[in-house]
Design a protein around this motif. Structure first.
Motif, PDB file in Angstrom:
ATOM      1  N   GLU A  63      46.058  31.872   1.649  1.00  0.00           N
ATOM      2  CA  GLU A  63      46.001  31.327   0.136  1.00  0.00           C
ATOM      3  C   GLU A  63      44.907  30.418   0.103  1.00  0.00           C
ATOM      4  O   GLU A  63      44.259  30.563  -1.225  1.00  0.00           O
ATOM      5  N   ARG A  88      41.861  32.454  -0.540  1.00  0.00           N
ATOM      6  CA  ARG A  88      41.590  33.295  -1.893  1.00  0.00           C
ATOM      7  C   ARG A  88      41.280  32.058  -2.934  1.00  0.00           C
ATOM      8  O   ARG A  88      40.636  32.373  -3.743  1.00  0.00           O
ATOM      9  N   LEU A  89      41.898  30.885  -2.939  1.00  0.00           N
ATOM     10  CA  LEU A  89      41.376  29.971  -3.929  1.00  0.00           C
ATOM     11  C   LEU A  89      39.961  29.508  -3.917  1.00  0.00           C
ATOM     12  O   LEU A  89      39.461  29.349  -4.963  1.00  0.00           O
ATOM     13  N   ARG A  90      39.545  29.204  -2.549  1.00  0.00           N
ATOM     14  CA  ARG A  90      38.241  28.960  -2.338  1.00  0.00           C
ATOM     15  C   ARG A  90      37.362  30.111  -2.971  1.00  0.00           C
ATOM     16  O   ARG A  90      36.171  29.715  -3.635  1.00  0.00           O
ATOM     17  N   ASP A  91      37.655  31.221  -2.472  1.00  0.00           N
ATOM     18  CA  ASP A  91      36.814  32.286  -3.030  1.00  0.00           C
ATOM     19  C   ASP A  91      36.637  32.417  -4.566  1.00  0.00           C
ATOM     20  O   ASP A  91      35.742  32.666  -5.185  1.00  0.00           O
ATOM     21  N   GLU A  92      37.937  32.311  -5.195  1.00  0.00           N
ATOM     22  CA  GLU A  92      37.838  32.386  -6.690  1.00  0.00           C
ATOM     23  C   GLU A  92      37.123  31.091  -7.431  1.00  0.00           C
ATOM     24  O   GLU A  92      36.286  31.656  -8.372  1.00  0.00           O
ATOM     25  N   ILE A  93      37.411  29.927  -6.868  1.00  0.00           N
ATOM     26  CA  ILE A  93      36.693  28.718  -7.701  1.00  0.00           C
ATOM     27  C   ILE A  93      35.356  28.446  -7.109  1.00  0.00           C
ATOM     28  O   ILE A  93      34.302  28.256  -7.980  1.00  0.00           O
ATOM     29  N   ASP A 101      42.582  24.552  -8.436  1.00  0.00           N
ATOM     30  CA  ASP A 101      42.697  25.658  -9.390  1.00  0.00           C
ATOM     31  C   ASP A 101      42.528  25.214 -10.875  1.00  0.00           C
ATOM     32  O   ASP A 101      42.661  24.113 -11.171  1.00  0.00           O
ATOM     33  N   GLU A 102      41.921  26.081 -11.400  1.00  0.00           N
ATOM     34  CA  GLU A 102      40.930  25.758 -12.987  1.00  0.00           C
ATOM     35  C   GLU A 102      42.485  25.241 -13.844  1.00  0.00           C
ATOM     36  O   GLU A 102      41.931  24.424 -14.636  1.00  0.00           O
ATOM     37  N   ARG A 110      33.202  30.617  -4.690  1.00  0.00           N
ATOM     38  CA  ARG A 110      32.369  31.759  -4.109  1.00  0.00           C
ATOM     39  C   ARG A 110      32.175  32.812  -5.280  1.00  0.00           C
ATOM     40  O   ARG A 110      30.779  33.249  -5.712  1.00  0.00           O
ATOM     41  N   LYS A 111      33.094  33.386  -5.826  1.00  0.00           N
ATOM     42  CA  LYS A 111      32.759  34.592  -6.795  1.00  0.00           C
ATOM     43  C   LYS A 111      31.971  34.056  -7.975  1.00  0.00           C
ATOM     44  O   LYS A 111      31.303  34.927  -8.273  1.00  0.00           O
ATOM     45  N   GLU A 120      30.396  35.998  -1.117  1.00  0.00           N
ATOM     46  CA  GLU A 120      31.764  36.498  -0.309  1.00  0.00           C
ATOM     47  C   GLU A 120      32.004  35.559   0.891  1.00  0.00           C
ATOM     48  O   GLU A 120      30.898  35.074   1.531  1.00  0.00           O
TER      49      GLU A 120
END
Length: 146
Positions: free
Chosen positions: A18, A21-26, A80-81, A28-29, A34
């Protein structure tokens, strides 16, 4: 006001997945980056701190990587934003400092994004050296004695 709590989590668990996923969203993406399998595997020896609401919703996380017996590096700080500017980042940093002291580290170091310098300065981190580019973004080295 919602209550938040931070805890140490283990690699290779659903909680760790989890945070990835948060680090990727905030982190990396937005930069078209990736996580690679090698990168994830390199984190097994690190400390992973997650911040949750009382409803067990993940709202922030960070990684601590030991550099040597005295220094530990804070990295991959993500909130998280929807939850930014609510004290979660500060709570994560404070939790990481407590853990680092308990583990015997004397100094926290980091490569901070230029936009985050005011946040870390308020928490008594000091900027050192010249700016440099990492993951396509201007960064500064910062530190704090624990």
């Amino acid at each position: 006001m919602e209550n938040f709590w931070c805890t140490l989590i283990e690699c290779n668990t659903p909680a760790y997945d989890e945070t990835v996923r948060l680090r990727d969203e905030i982190l990396r993406k937005p930069l078209d980056l990736e996580f690679t399998l090698d990168y994830i595997q390199s984190e097994y020896a690190d400390y992973h701190i997650a911040c949750y609401t009382n409803n067990f919703d993940l709202v922030g996380c960070l990684v601590l990587s030991p550099k040597n017996e005295e220094e530990i590096q804070m990295r991959q700080v993500a909130v998280d934003e929807a939850w930014q500017k609510k004290g979660i980042g500060k709570r994560l940093v404070e939790a990481s400092e407590i853990l680092a002291k308990e583990e015997g580290f004397k100094k926290m170091v980091m490569n901070a994004r230029a936009v985050a310098i005011p946040f870390y300065t308020k928490l008594k981190y000091k900027k050192t050296g010249r700016p440099f580019t990492e993951v396509k973004i201007k960064h500064y080295k910062m530190f704090k004695k624990l």
